[in-house]
Write an enzyme that holds these catalytic residues in place. Structure first.
Site, PDB file in Angstrom:
ATOM      1  N   GLU A  30       5.249  -4.618   7.744  1.00 28.06           N
ATOM      2  CA  GLU A  30       6.011  -5.873   7.779  1.00 28.06           C
ATOM      3  C   GLU A  30       5.998  -6.421   6.366  1.00 28.06           C
ATOM      4  OE1 GLU A  30       7.861  -6.983  10.015  1.00 28.06           O
ATOM      5  OE2 GLU A  30       7.187  -5.869  11.759  1.00 28.06           O
TER       6      GLU A  30
ATOM      7  N   GLU B 180      12.740 -11.710  -3.335  1.00 31.00           N
ATOM      8  CA  GLU B 180      11.895 -12.685  -2.632  1.00 31.00           C
ATOM      9  C   GLU B 180      11.066 -13.467  -3.643  1.00 31.00           C
ATOM     10  OE1 GLU B 180       8.445 -11.332  -0.352  1.00 31.00           O
ATOM     11  OE2 GLU B 180       9.196 -12.555   1.297  1.00 31.00           O
TER      12      GLU B 180
ATOM     13  N   LYS C  28      -9.079  -5.273   6.705  1.00 28.01           N
ATOM     14  CA  LYS C  28      -9.173  -5.711   5.308  1.00 28.01           C
ATOM     15  C   LYS C  28      -8.228  -6.891   5.075  1.00 28.01           C
ATOM     16  CE  LYS C  28      -7.433  -5.652   1.187  1.00 28.01           C
ATOM     17  NZ  LYS C  28      -7.937  -6.882   0.805  1.00 28.01           N
TER      18      LYS C  28
ATOM     19  N   CYS D  37       7.352 -15.224   5.158  1.00 24.87           N
ATOM     20  CA  CYS D  37       8.284 -14.090   5.062  1.00 24.87           C
ATOM     21  C   CYS D  37       9.592 -14.429   5.759  1.00 24.87           C
ATOM     22  CB  CYS D  37       7.647 -12.855   5.676  1.00 24.87           C
ATOM     23  SG  CYS D  37       6.973 -13.169   7.296  1.00 24.87           S
TER      24      CYS D  37
HETATM   25  P1  NAD Z   1       0.275  -7.906  -1.049  1.00 20.23           P
HETATM   26  O1  NAD Z   1       1.106  -6.700  -0.807  1.00 20.23           O
HETATM   27  O2  NAD Z   1      -0.090  -8.233  -2.442  1.00 20.23           O
HETATM   28  O3  NAD Z   1      -1.100  -7.766  -0.265  1.00 20.23           O
HETATM   29  C1  NAD Z   1      -1.146  -7.539   1.117  1.00 20.23           C
HETATM   30  C2  NAD Z   1      -2.458  -6.850   1.454  1.00 20.23           C
HETATM   31  O4  NAD Z   1      -2.445  -5.536   0.872  1.00 20.23           O
HETATM   32  C3  NAD Z   1      -3.682  -7.567   0.881  1.00 20.23           C
HETATM   33  O5  NAD Z   1      -4.731  -7.508   1.808  1.00 20.23           O
HETATM   34  C4  NAD Z   1      -3.991  -6.733  -0.342  1.00 20.23           C
HETATM   35  O6  NAD Z   1      -5.342  -6.808  -0.739  1.00 20.23           O
HETATM   36  C5  NAD Z   1      -3.640  -5.339   0.159  1.00 20.23           C
HETATM   37  N1  NAD Z   1      -3.435  -4.353  -0.914  1.00 20.23           N
HETATM   38  C6  NAD Z   1      -3.063  -4.556  -2.185  1.00 20.23           C
HETATM   39  N2  NAD Z   1      -3.022  -3.374  -2.858  1.00 20.23           N
HETATM   40  C7  NAD Z   1      -3.352  -2.403  -1.986  1.00 20.23           C
HETATM   41  C8  NAD Z   1      -3.470  -0.984  -2.070  1.00 20.23           C
HETATM   42  N3  NAD Z   1      -3.269  -0.313  -3.210  1.00 20.23           N
HETATM   43  N4  NAD Z   1      -3.808  -0.310  -0.969  1.00 20.23           N
HETATM   44  C9  NAD Z   1      -4.018  -0.950   0.201  1.00 20.23           C
HETATM   45  N5  NAD Z   1      -3.952  -2.294   0.345  1.00 20.23           N
HETATM   46  C10 NAD Z   1      -3.610  -3.018  -0.743  1.00 20.23           C
HETATM   47  O7  NAD Z   1       1.006  -9.137  -0.339  1.00 20.23           O
HETATM   48  P2  NAD Z   1       0.551 -10.672  -0.350  1.00 20.23           P
HETATM   49  O8  NAD Z   1       0.875 -11.223  -1.711  1.00 20.23           O
HETATM   50  O9  NAD Z   1      -0.828 -10.842   0.174  1.00 20.23           O
HETATM   51  O10 NAD Z   1       1.528 -11.298   0.735  1.00 20.23           O
HETATM   52  C11 NAD Z   1       2.801 -11.752   0.437  1.00 20.23           C
HETATM   53  C12 NAD Z   1       3.845 -10.790   0.951  1.00 20.23           C
HETATM   54  O11 NAD Z   1       3.657 -10.570   2.338  1.00 20.23           O
HETATM   55  C13 NAD Z   1       5.256 -11.314   0.822  1.00 20.23           C
HETATM   56  O12 NAD Z   1       6.109 -10.303   0.328  1.00 20.23           O
HETATM   57  C14 NAD Z   1       5.645 -11.660   2.258  1.00 20.23           C
HETATM   58  O13 NAD Z   1       7.021 -11.620   2.524  1.00 20.23           O
HETATM   59  C15 NAD Z   1       4.907 -10.629   3.012  1.00 20.23           C
HETATM   60  N6  NAD Z   1       4.749 -11.027   4.402  1.00 20.23           N
HETATM   61  C16 NAD Z   1       5.509 -10.407   5.354  1.00 20.23           C
HETATM   62  C17 NAD Z   1       5.408 -10.760   6.682  1.00 20.23           C
HETATM   63  C18 NAD Z   1       6.224 -10.076   7.717  1.00 20.23           C
HETATM   64  O14 NAD Z   1       5.823 -10.072   8.861  1.00 20.23           O
HETATM   65  N7  NAD Z   1       7.351  -9.466   7.371  1.00 20.23           N
HETATM   66  C19 NAD Z   1       4.529 -11.783   7.063  1.00 20.23           C
HETATM   67  C20 NAD Z   1       3.778 -12.407   6.076  1.00 20.23           C
HETATM   68  C21 NAD Z   1       3.887 -12.016   4.750  1.00 20.23           C
END
Ligand code: NAD
Length: 479
Positions: free
Chosen positions: A247, A380, A172, A281
């Site tokens: 992550e 963040e 997903k 990130c």
């Molecule tokens: P997000 O948490 O909003 O979404 C991530 C994923 O989770 C998306 O596919 C989203 O559709 C899904 N999601 C949302 N609600 C959900 C639920 N209730 N159940 C299951 N899945 C759900 O994050 P984002 O805005 O897409 O990404 C940004 C974040 O990602 C930042 O905090 C960044 O630091 C982090 N990030 C971390 C790393 C790492 O390796 N540490 C790498 C890249 C990004």
């Protein structure tokens, strides 16, 4: 021509493509329309992955090697086209988009090789005549949930090891970047994956993602995204005793000491904090600088920021593309306002920029006069915003660097072997950089953090095996 992309469920492309994917450099440009799955499609995908697992998990290494190698080759051959499409939907620059695409190809190549290197152990039992074998097996159905900021590399570094070690997948991707996700799945599908082994379910996190979390038939979830969603993944996984790996965010420190090479420090700070529009990130969002170099460092960073070309991601001259969407732009602007209210001084940027097309352009922002207790130091932001924290010496710099709820990466710019060595040992981060930007890591070594940034085994490299396999200990009495 508008692209129309469907979901891949049990080897069939299904669903109505109705959800629009907008180019953040030009909101008049629709990249394509994409299927948005409901809970029933998510359940079908999980059932298909479950049915496909027995055969795929017992397939020989050559079958898995062939698919992964072919996928790597096609991604590499199409790197410019795929990289451009990535830049168009996410807003990172062309060079960053192509670079990320090459990285995805390298990851598939690496894990193609790993299929041929699987090994186990055999030891004598404490009971005479008994042999003990320790082998690794795939975990089962793996749910892969990814964020928008690395639309092809993050899916690649989860999908490649999952397949290499014999798992089946329900994938997903983030709603903002479906084209990169669709492309990688299309390539893998055509490379010869049996039906049901890899299923793509594009759609809302609260619907498709939640259905994956709620299913007892998903055996492991690999998640990258925000801390808030990560906590939901953890709670739901515990409910089903599902293996999980998270992550999440970062508030990564870059320490600059008096004895640093100033040119190196400026490169590290500007690259680490602002490239990819700060939407990494691993971004260096806290610049912790000792007294003796502070003013020279701030002046030089401002001078460099003033020269950066901010514009359309698809223009080859652009160095910083737009913010990904309106919601993220508002978050960045809100934090810039918060930083000012908290008493930090905005030394550079922070304004919306007008360009030839309607897009989410923001001038990189640099705060000075901040301290580590401010919200801009603790939370963040995930945009092109960084703040300088002035400290008196190395000891204070290390203490400030470690005083954070996160622990993904950290960096230090110094010419002192003593301080570099001490920092590597004492920094509370999963990845530490010396005279290098905090962002930008190799694809063949472990990736991950500590504290609020990560949970579970590391991703990438050989360490990925810890998550995507489970160990079996078998005893044989040969008589
Ligand atoms: P997000 O948490 O909003 O979404 C991530 C994923 O989770 C998306 O596919 C989203 O559709 C899904 N999601 C949302 N609600 C959900 C639920 N209730 N159940 C299951 N899945 C759900 O994050 P984002 O805005 O897409 O990404 C940004 C974040 O990602 C930042 O905090 C960044 O630091 C982090 N990030 C971390 C790393 C790492 O390796 N540490 C790498 C890249 C990004």
């Amino acid at each position: 021509m508008t692209l129309h992309r469907k979901n891949l469920i049990d080897g069939e492309w299904l669903g109505e493509a109705g959800s629009r994917n907008i180019n953040p450099s030009n909101t008049n440009d629709v990249v394509g329309e994409y299927a948005s799955a409901g809970p029933d499609e998510a359940k079908q995908a999980i059932a298909a992955a479950k049915a496909a697992f027995p055969a795929w998990s017992r397939s020989g290494p050559l079958a898995r090697h062939a698919v992964l190698k072919k996928t790597s080759d096609e991604i590499m051959a199409r790197k410019d086209e795929i990289g451009r499409s990535l830049a168009r939907e996410e807003g990172k620059t062309l060079a960053e988009g192509v670079g990320e695409t090459i990285r995805a190809a390298q990851i598939f190549d690496f894990f193609a090789g790993e299929t041929l290197r699987l090994s186990g152990e055999m030891v004598p039992s404490v009971r005479p005549g008994v042999g003990v074998e320790m082998t690794r097996e795939g975990v089962g159905v793996v749910g892969i949930i990814t964020p928008w900021n690395f639309p092809i590399a993050i899916p690649a570094w989860k999908i490649a090891p999952a397949l290499a070690y014999g798992n089946t997948i329900v994938f997903k991707p983030a709603e903002l970047v479906p084209e990169s996700a669709w492309t990688i799945v299309d390539i893998l599908h055509r490379a010869g994956l049996p039906k049901g082994v890899l299923n793509l379910v594009m759609g809302k996190g609260s619907v498709v993602g939640q259905a994956m979390l709620d299913s007892p038939d998903v055996n492991a979830i690999s998640f990258t995204g925000s801390v808030g969603t990560g906590k939901r993944v953890a709670a739901a996984s515990v409910e089903h005793m599902c293996k999980f790996q998270l992550e999440m965010g970062g508030k990564n420190p870059l320490v600059v000491l008096d004895d640093a090479d100033l040119a190196v420090a400026i490169d590290c700070a500007v690259n680490g904090a602002y490239f990819s529009t700060g939407q990494r990130c691993t971004a260096s969002s806290r610049l912790i600088v000792t007294d003796g170099i502070h003013d020279r460092f701030v002046d030089a960073v401002k001078e460099r920021l003033d020269k950066l070309v901010i514009g359309d991601a698809l223009d080859a001259k652009t160095q910083i593309g737009p913010v990904v969407d309106q919601t993220q732009l508002k978050q960045d602007e809100d934090y810039i306002a918060i930083g000012r209210q908290e008493g930090a001084e905005l030394a550079f940027g922070g304004d919306r920029l007008e360009r030839g097309t309607p897009g989410f352009y923001l001038q990189p922002a640099l705060f000075v006069g901040s301290n580590n207790a401010m919200r801009i130091s603790r939370e963040e932001i995930f945009g092109p915003v960084a703040n300088v924290i002035r400290v008196k010496d190395y000891d204070e710099a290390l203490a400030v660097a470690n005083d954070t709820p996160f622990g993904l990466t950290s960096g230090i710019c110094t010419t002192s072997l003593k301080h570099a060595t001490h920092f590597k040992r004492n920094s509370e981060a999963g990845m530490v950089m010396v005279n290098l930007p905090t962002a930008g890591v190799d694809f063949h070594v472990p990736f991950g953090g500590r504290k609020g940034s990560s949970y579970g085994p590391r991703e990438q490299g050989r360490y990925a095996m810890e998550f995507y396999t489970t160990v079996k200990t078998a005893y044989t009495f040969a008589g």
